[in-house]
Write an enzyme that holds these catalytic residues in place. Sequence first.
Site, PDB file in Angstrom:
ATOM      1  N   GLU A  37       0.788  -1.227   0.000  1.00 36.34           N
ATOM      2  CA  GLU A  37       0.000   0.000   0.000  1.00 36.34           C
ATOM      3  C   GLU A  37       0.822   1.280   0.000  1.00 36.34           C
ATOM      4  OE1 GLU A  37       0.782  -2.016   2.612  1.00 36.34           O
ATOM      5  OE2 GLU A  37      -1.110  -2.021   3.717  1.00 36.34           O
ATOM      6  N   ASP A  93      -0.589  -4.529   4.667  1.00 40.38           N
ATOM      7  CA  ASP A  93      -0.293  -4.680   6.098  1.00 40.38           C
ATOM      8  C   ASP A  93      -1.030  -5.860   6.744  1.00 40.38           C
ATOM      9  OD1 ASP A  93       1.463  -2.616   6.092  1.00 40.38           O
ATOM     10  OD2 ASP A  93       0.082  -1.123   6.897  1.00 40.38           O
ATOM     11  N   ASP A 112      -3.116  -6.678   9.028  1.00 40.41           N
ATOM     12  CA  ASP A 112      -4.274  -6.571   9.921  1.00 40.41           C
ATOM     13  C   ASP A 112      -5.538  -6.400   9.078  1.00 40.41           C
ATOM     14  OD1 ASP A 112      -4.035  -3.986   9.025  1.00 40.41           O
ATOM     15  OD2 ASP A 112      -3.523  -3.131  10.971  1.00 40.41           O
ATOM     16  N   GLU A 123      -7.347  -3.838   8.254  1.00 37.79           N
ATOM     17  CA  GLU A 123      -7.288  -2.761   7.277  1.00 37.79           C
ATOM     18  C   GLU A 123      -6.508  -3.234   6.040  1.00 37.79           C
ATOM     19  OE1 GLU A 123      -9.024  -0.242   8.604  1.00 37.79           O
ATOM     20  OE2 GLU A 123      -9.033   0.814   6.690  1.00 37.79           O
ATOM     21  N   TYR A 155       5.518  -4.326  12.891  1.00 37.91           N
ATOM     22  CA  TYR A 155       4.262  -3.621  12.634  1.00 37.91           C
ATOM     23  C   TYR A 155       3.783  -2.883  13.880  1.00 37.91           C
ATOM     24  CZ  TYR A 155      -0.225  -2.713  10.442  1.00 37.91           C
ATOM     25  OH  TYR A 155      -1.317  -2.100   9.899  1.00 37.91           O
ATOM     26  N   ARG A 161       0.802  -1.486  14.674  1.00 41.95           N
ATOM     27  CA  ARG A 161      -0.560  -1.565  15.215  1.00 41.95           C
ATOM     28  C   ARG A 161      -0.749  -2.941  15.840  1.00 41.95           C
ATOM     29  NH1 ARG A 161      -1.861   0.778  10.166  1.00 41.95           N
ATOM     30  NH2 ARG A 161      -1.897   3.024  10.422  1.00 41.95           N
ATOM     31  N   HIS A 203       0.690 -10.315  15.725  1.00 43.77           N
ATOM     32  CA  HIS A 203       1.012 -10.989  16.968  1.00 43.77           C
ATOM     33  C   HIS A 203       2.422 -10.776  17.484  1.00 43.77           C
ATOM     34  CE1 HIS A 203       0.482 -14.453  13.962  1.00 43.77           C
ATOM     35  NE2 HIS A 203       1.647 -13.923  13.769  1.00 43.77           N
TER      36      HIS A 203
END
Length: 723
Positions: A7, A81, A83, A85, A281, A283, A326
């Site tokens: 992205e 990414d 997750d 999103e 990551y 988030r 995780h």
Amino acid sequence: MNLLIVESPTKTKTISKYLKGDYVVRASVGHIRDLPKSNKKAIDIAGGFIPHYEISKGKEKVVSEIKDLAKKAKEVILATDPDREGEAIAWHIKEACGLKKPKRIVFYEITENAVKEAIKHPRNIDENLRRAQEARRVLDRLVGYDLSGLIWKKVRYGLSAGRVQSPALRIIMEREREIRAFIPENYWVISGEFETENKDKIILTCEEEPKDEKETNHILELARANPWKIIEIKQSETKRSPRAPFTTSTLQQTASSRLGYSPSRTMSIAQKLYEQGLITYMRTDSLNVSKEALPQIYGTIEKQYGKEYLFPRIYTSKSKSAQEAHEAVRPTNFNLKSAGHTDEQKKLYKLIWERTISSQMADAKLLKTKVSANIISEQQAIIPNFSIIGSITVFDGWLAADKAAHGEETQIPKLSEGEKLKLLNIESQGKQTEPPSRYTEAGLVKELEKREIGRPSTYATIIKTIQDRGYVIKEGKTLLPTDTGDVVSTFLENNFSQYISDSFTAEMENKLDEIAEGKRKYEKMLKDFYTPFSKEVKVKSKTTEKITNLGEADEKYKCPVCGGPMIIKLARTGKFLSCAKFPECTGARKIDGSIMEGPKETGELCPQCGGKLIEREGRFGKFISCANYPKCKFIKQSTEQEAKAKTGVNCPECKKGEIVERRGRFGLFYSCSNYPECKFAIKAKPTGKICKLCGSLMMEGTKTIPERCSNKACPNHNPHKTK
Ligand SMILES: [Zn+2]
Ligand SMILES: [Zn+2]
Ligand SMILES: [Zn+2]
Ligand SMILES: [Zn+2]
């Protein structure tokens, strides 16, 4: 050729370095589709809450480029990414570009190993994950649209409400009401300066803080009239354990308190570090550190601090929701003690490095010494003990890696029990109990996490939204609700208390998690929520009154036009007093009762739309805005206000502009009048003097440091530390 899609352009650059030859890497540059602005077209509620997406403006080119490349590609790999999103972006790319059987890969760090390993284990797009994201999007749109519509009708046009922003605003307002209701109490702190037998000086403080001046004076009298001795010395060893590695929430909190960064700024810096492959990551609510990273951490600790500093620990998160990422936020390469392109990237990276390393280090050991003294008198101990607690670090442990966590050390001179003390001086200081303090951004993130409102991906957005909406302003570090925020929150609390409650909001988050885990159905979840909710909105739309009157004004303020009584009302800029006979009479006063000049046409035309420009009085003084507000958002300072903002100090950078006062998202600051051509800015008002050490502008400081250099790298920036 294989096509790999991510992205962001930075991610593209990092990954291209690892994949040689057969791969073409392209960026979608964020979302390529979204719900249309118009609500009618956005969601087909009756058909089962089906969203209708549109290609976002300006993304047509990206879509057609991906389509073309995909035709030539042997394989298309979606590497957005890791997750919900990211899963949603991958799905949108697949749908919009008509990809047949794209592969989906995920990695939590953009390193050569992680990327190559991920390519070996592709999967299909996870329908549950992307549905959970869709459910959140649809839910937020429906709630935001319906509640905002009601607030436009009942409070004022142009305001907004939202599923998660409104509970956050309520939390701030609840604290504000506690502060308003707070009644301060007096108390006295009594401290004495003593001389020991060795002629050392020591300050002891009364262990009780009397609430009564008579009692205070009684203690002072007895303290002065009698000899003193040490009655007890107690030593104890305590330890301080390191904190767990960073999650999104603790990263935001620590960056806010240590570096002064807002949560959204922290997230955008962290994103850049992540995209360069420097950290995992960002988030996440996991405290896990991977098996591959742990030996690296242990090795670094042994090498840099020594064997006795290593103490492997396992942290388990209390968050019951299994969010997708995780791992905790950690560096990908521990040999890099410093990394990042900019100053702020370097600072945040250092914070993450120190936190991760220190989390696997030994406890710090502290020696605490409590010395208590009292008067020697016939009646024995008729006043409370006076004492001091000293603290010395015996072994620094994890504090060696996280020096900023080091507390103040208090050294205590050598003393013995029974030793006589000579009182040199004793004083009492009258104080008042303080109301609970307002939330800082960091404090609010902590509170949201504690109440299980929001998720790692949303904390920063929630806090930014309530400020962008004008419901909360940041003053210094604290979040202060505005009059508008107060009125909107009160309206929602009175009419939708259930929907903006902690328990309801947390429950919705759990349901979204269950959709992600495949344990709950999308359509049923939305229907169960929306059917009663939309009914409630319709009922409240009929039964609630429009809020035009926020109460009677103080009787001493009469209408300046007709002399009649006045009422409190809400304007765009806050509360004010209006003639009760409005609209027949337009008399008005400011909320403090002083005379308000009404809106005045300036005679100029709006440079943006050609409408009439109008001067008004606002919270921060006079300003000029367009008569076509809210359609046209043009706004500028009034000439009078502009004159007040001038400092008379010339810009040292472009030598043409003048330094003027401005109000930004972080409060007042001082910058060049030639902005945006010249970007020179400093934090405080320049005094007009030049620093003798480095030649930068001097600026106003604090009570203790009246003047300091504006150049952060100059020793004169912290003159109290140079002595
Ligand atoms: Zn009037
Ligand atoms: Zn205009
Ligand atoms: Zn300048
Ligand atoms: Zn200087």
